[in-house]
Design an enzyme around this catalytic site. Structure first.
Site, mmCIF file in Angstrom:
data_model
loop_
_atom_site.group_PDB
_atom_site.id
_atom_site.type_symbol
_atom_site.label_atom_id
_atom_site.label_comp_id
_atom_site.label_asym_id
_atom_site.label_seq_id
_atom_site.Cartn_x
_atom_site.Cartn_y
_atom_site.Cartn_z
ATOM 1 N N LYS A 1 160.628 -43.633 -3.801
ATOM 2 C CA LYS A 1 160.331 -44.270 -2.510
ATOM 3 C C LYS A 1 161.271 -45.451 -2.282
ATOM 4 C CE LYS A 1 155.601 -42.611 -2.699
ATOM 5 N NZ LYS A 1 154.203 -42.808 -3.070
ATOM 6 N N GLN B 1 150.461 -47.529 -4.939
ATOM 7 C CA GLN B 1 150.559 -46.214 -5.576
ATOM 8 C C GLN B 1 149.244 -45.864 -6.274
ATOM 9 O OE1 GLN B 1 153.150 -44.145 -5.155
ATOM 10 N NE2 GLN B 1 152.199 -42.556 -6.386
ATOM 11 N N ASP C 1 150.563 -45.215 4.446
ATOM 12 C CA ASP C 1 150.064 -44.039 3.729
ATOM 13 C C ASP C 1 149.099 -43.240 4.610
ATOM 14 O OD1 ASP C 1 150.731 -43.254 1.141
ATOM 15 O OD2 ASP C 1 149.661 -44.922 0.212
HETATM 16 N N1 GUN Z 1 149.761 -40.874 -5.413
HETATM 17 C C1 GUN Z 1 150.105 -39.576 -5.226
HETATM 18 N N2 GUN Z 1 150.477 -39.363 -3.937
HETATM 19 C C2 GUN Z 1 150.356 -40.553 -3.312
HETATM 20 C C3 GUN Z 1 150.620 -40.971 -1.978
HETATM 21 O O1 GUN Z 1 151.004 -40.195 -1.093
HETATM 22 N N3 GUN Z 1 150.389 -42.299 -1.727
HETATM 23 C C4 GUN Z 1 149.938 -43.154 -2.672
HETATM 24 N N4 GUN Z 1 149.729 -44.422 -2.313
HETATM 25 N N5 GUN Z 1 149.690 -42.794 -3.914
HETATM 26 C C5 GUN Z 1 149.909 -41.497 -4.231
#
Ligand code: GUN
Length: 302
Positions: free
Chosen positions: A54, A98, A121
């Protein structure tokens, strides 16, 4: 018949190019730079890898981006305070924590603490509600389902009136993609069925699908004979089934398998996403798209 391979890598690249252009224009015309913070608690290897991806993309798109690493014994209160700091930081338009979080931290509390306008998100209940209502109300679509919709639409698969079957009912993928595709909108207008662990006839439902979206987290769950000839198959499964040495870097990397047996399925489906290189790259790209959107709202550009 051999299916068309839907490359998430290629589609993601195309969208990133469009976004980069937008970012440059926003900077030049409005002096607005999208700001994204990714908060990582602990050192779960999968999470480290996702967050690194990211941040790398945010840099490539010339965002203002911050990687905020916190120890895995951070208290819930300290994490909530940290989120509040970013909620009040005008240079930050998007906040991503995350997941998963360590057991002593209540994930719901953390998600609810993020300002819904910075919830890139799309997990905050306000944004989940906005998605349910649809139309102008929908603000930030959750990234993986939004990426799935882009993949389907950009690969020329018709959703209007299509029988869509979603395998899995998670809050992150199954429920939101079902909602997105049943909206009264272009790239949607589908008839959607969601099947899950308690469904009576998963196989029978899958066999009817023009578009089959599998997000169960069970390697090889969907058998090739469950696929309708010519169907579009979107495999969201990212299952770590072992490790190997990367030919490129010489480092240990995970062997990933989807929820669908790709080699057999591609002989039946009309189009199919690979794992890796299918849905994965789209998730990060849609996060960038939401962050650009957030910066536009905050800068009064949208
Ligand atoms: N963990 C796995 N996929 C995601 C996601 O799309 N966003 C976040 N914040 N955590 C994750």
């Amino acid at each position: 018949m051999t299916a068309k391979i839907i490359s998430g890598k290629d589609v993601a690249q195309e969208i990133r190019k469009e976004l980069h252009q937008e970012v440059l224009e926003m900077k030049e015309k409005h002096n607005v730079v999208p700001g994204l913070v990714t908060i990582l608690v602990g050192e779960n290897p999968a999470s480290v890898s996702y967050v690194t991806g990211k941040q790398k993309t945010a840099h490539e798109l010339e965002f203002h981006s911050i990687q905020d690493n916190q120890p895995d014994d951070i208290t819930e209160d300290a994490l909530l305070e940290l989120i509040d700091t970013y909620n009040n930081d005008p240079s930050i338009h998007g906040i991503l924590v995350q997941l998963p979080l360590p057991k002593h931290i209540n994930e719901k509390k953390v998600i609810n603490a993020i300002d819904p306008d910075k919830d890139v998100d799309g997990f905050h209940p306000v944004n989940v509600g906005r998605l349910m209502i649809g139309g102008d109300e929908a603000k930030y679509l959750p990234c993986t389902p939004a990426g799935i919709q882009e993949l389907i639409v950009r690969s020329g698969v018709q959703t209007e009136g299509a029988e869509v079957v979603v395998v899995g009912r998670s809050n992150i993928v199954g429920k939101p993609i079902a909602n997105i595709l049943l909206q009264k909108a272009d790239g949607a207008n589908a008839t959607v069925t969601v099947v899950h662990t308690r469904s009576k006839d998963m196989e029978g439902h899958c066999k009817r699908a023009d578009i089959l979206i599998v997000a169960a987290g069970v390697p090889g769950l969907v058998k090739p004979e469950w696929i309708k000839p010519g169907a579009c198959v979107i495999d969201v499964g990212v299952n770590r089934v072992g490790e190997k040495i990367s030919e490129k870097t010489g480092r240990k990397i995970a062997i990933l398998k989807g929820d669908v047996d790709f080699d057999a399925a591609k002989e039946i489906a009309g189009s199919i996403t690979p794992v890796p290189g299918g849905v994965g790259p789209m998730t990060i790209t849609m996060l960038m798209k939401n962050t650009v959107k957030a910066a536009k709202y905050a800068g009064g550009i949208a």
